[in-house]
Enzyme design. Structure first.
Site, PDB file in Angstrom:
ATOM      1  N   CYS A  42       2.888  -4.831   7.125  1.00  0.00           N
ATOM      2  CA  CYS A  42       2.537  -4.541   5.735  1.00  0.00           C
ATOM      3  C   CYS A  42       3.727  -3.932   4.994  1.00  0.00           C
ATOM      4  O   CYS A  42       4.708  -3.507   5.598  1.00  0.00           O
ATOM      5  CB  CYS A  42       1.341  -3.602   5.660  1.00  0.00           C
ATOM      6  SG  CYS A  42      -0.250  -4.412   5.955  1.00  0.00           S
ATOM      7  N   HIS A  78       0.822  -1.208   0.000  1.00  0.00           N
ATOM      8  CA  HIS A  78       0.000   0.000   0.000  1.00  0.00           C
ATOM      9  C   HIS A  78       0.857   1.259   0.000  1.00  0.00           C
ATOM     10  O   HIS A  78       2.067   1.231   0.262  1.00  0.00           O
ATOM     11  CB  HIS A  78      -0.967   0.009   1.186  1.00  0.00           C
ATOM     12  CG  HIS A  78      -0.323   0.008   2.539  1.00  0.00           C
ATOM     13  ND1 HIS A  78       0.164   1.153   3.133  1.00  0.00           N
ATOM     14  CD2 HIS A  78      -0.084  -1.006   3.426  1.00  0.00           C
ATOM     15  CE1 HIS A  78       0.664   0.859   4.331  1.00  0.00           C
ATOM     16  NE2 HIS A  78       0.525  -0.438   4.535  1.00  0.00           N
TER      17      HIS A  78
END
Length: 343
Positions: free
Chosen positions: A327, A308
């Site tokens: 992440c 992301h």
């Protein structure tokens, strides 16, 4: 043959998340081995079972270079001392020039005995630092000096370890894929076996390491919301909110119930809230300050890990980019989005 096809070490002994499973062969292993022996080209038959990916071939070429460098003897050492900076005139600079020349990092054709830390030396140091994952500041501080004075054969074991990882990863790999080099803080997109895009990445902190696994990118989300995952709720948000009641407002987090209805934060007993008795979810709305940035790339996995965007763009300038809770934050994510949507 088994070691060539699967590697010498079981990767699951290192990481229970490993999901790169393969079968040895559809034919009977005994018949396969006998066929290799009877072929008259046993060496060639074994060689064909190694990963044929360009990454593997490049690593083998680097291993040969590293061994040749080690056989040629140690690098010229750079003496200890204060940080060497561009513009300096220092008696240690000739040793630095000779060291950079020995490894092919000296980019300027200038006298090796010059004591001037000129623009050519600076560019050479930047090239060396970039190649070794150091801050490319052009100065020879403690970390760069350690890398310069590392034994000539130090890279051999690292390359051999990564060749082993290649035998785990690179058999039968699709020619088009996205790969995250977690240790190198870098993301790559390969199309038809060639790198057509790369960007710096921020990955999990050492105590919240990014898990190693494979999945399929299924879609992407523009202007995503962010639902705080259980691990971050337990380890970060609840303890912070107990200490400082302005935490949710500062992070622009909204409390919602299981039906998606908003719940006033003031109605919750934060002093006694725990991961077990907290019955709500925390949601961060879309926008430039959203933890996921402006785009996230979705691929199903049990770890709630994604690629992301991020509002913390300044952190991409760091050489050690272990900042996330697992992440993978990527630089220039819309470039990757464009390429994936074109494919």
């Amino acid at each position: 043959l088994y070691h060539v096809i699967f590697g010498k070490v079981d990767p699951q002994s290192f990481d229970a998340n490993w999901n790169f499973t393969r079968k040895i062969h559809v034919e009977d292993p005994v018949l396969f081995v006998h066929g290799a022996i009877d072929s008259g080209d046993l060496y060639g038959r074994v060689q064909r079972e190694y990963p044929q990916h360009e990454m593997y071939r490049n690593l083998k070429a680097e291993l040969a270079k590293a061994r040749a460098r080690a056989d040629a003897g140690e690098w010229p050492a750079v003496p200890d001392g204060p940080t060497l900076k561009p513009g300096a005139n220092d008696p240690r600079v000739p040793a630095l020039r000779r060291r950079l020349a020995s490894s092919g990092d000296l980019v300027a054709d200038s006298p090796l005995d010059s004591t001037a830390y000129d623009a050519g030396v600076e560019a050479s140091v930047v090239a060396f630092q970039t190649r070794n994952g150091l801050d490319p500041d052009g100065a020879v501080g403690a970390a760069t000096l350690r890398a310069l004075n590392a034994p000539a054969g130090a890279a051999i074991e690292k390359i051999r370890i990564n060749l082993e990882r290649g035998r785990w990863l690179l058999h039968g790999l699709d020619p088009t894929f996205v790969i995250v080099n977690v240790a190198g803080f870098q993301t790559y997109y390969l199309r038809d076996g060639k790198v057509i895009w790369s960007a710096r990445a921020q990955v999990g902190k050492p105590y919240r390491a990014t898990p190693i696994f494979r999945s399929t990118i299924t879609y992407l989300v523009l202007n995503p919301t962010w639902t705080v995952p259980p691990s971050i709720l337990a380890q970060d948000i609840l303890p912070q909110q107990r200490r400082d009641r302005s935490t949710l407002a500062r992070k622009k987090l909204e409390v919602i119930d299981n039906a998606g209805n908003p719940v006033p934060a003031s109605s919750i007993d934060w002093a006694n809230a725990t991961p077990r008795n907290f019955r709500y979810m925390l949601l961060q709305g879309p926008g430039p300050d959203n933890a996921l940035g402006r785009v996230k790339f979705m691929f199903p996995n049990e770890h709630s890990v994604y690629l992301h965007d991020t509002p913390s763009k300044a952190l991409f300038q760091k050489s050690d980019r272990a900042f996330s809770s697992g992440c993978i934050r990527i630089e220039n994510p819309f470039e990757l989005a464009t390429l994936l949507l074109e494919a």
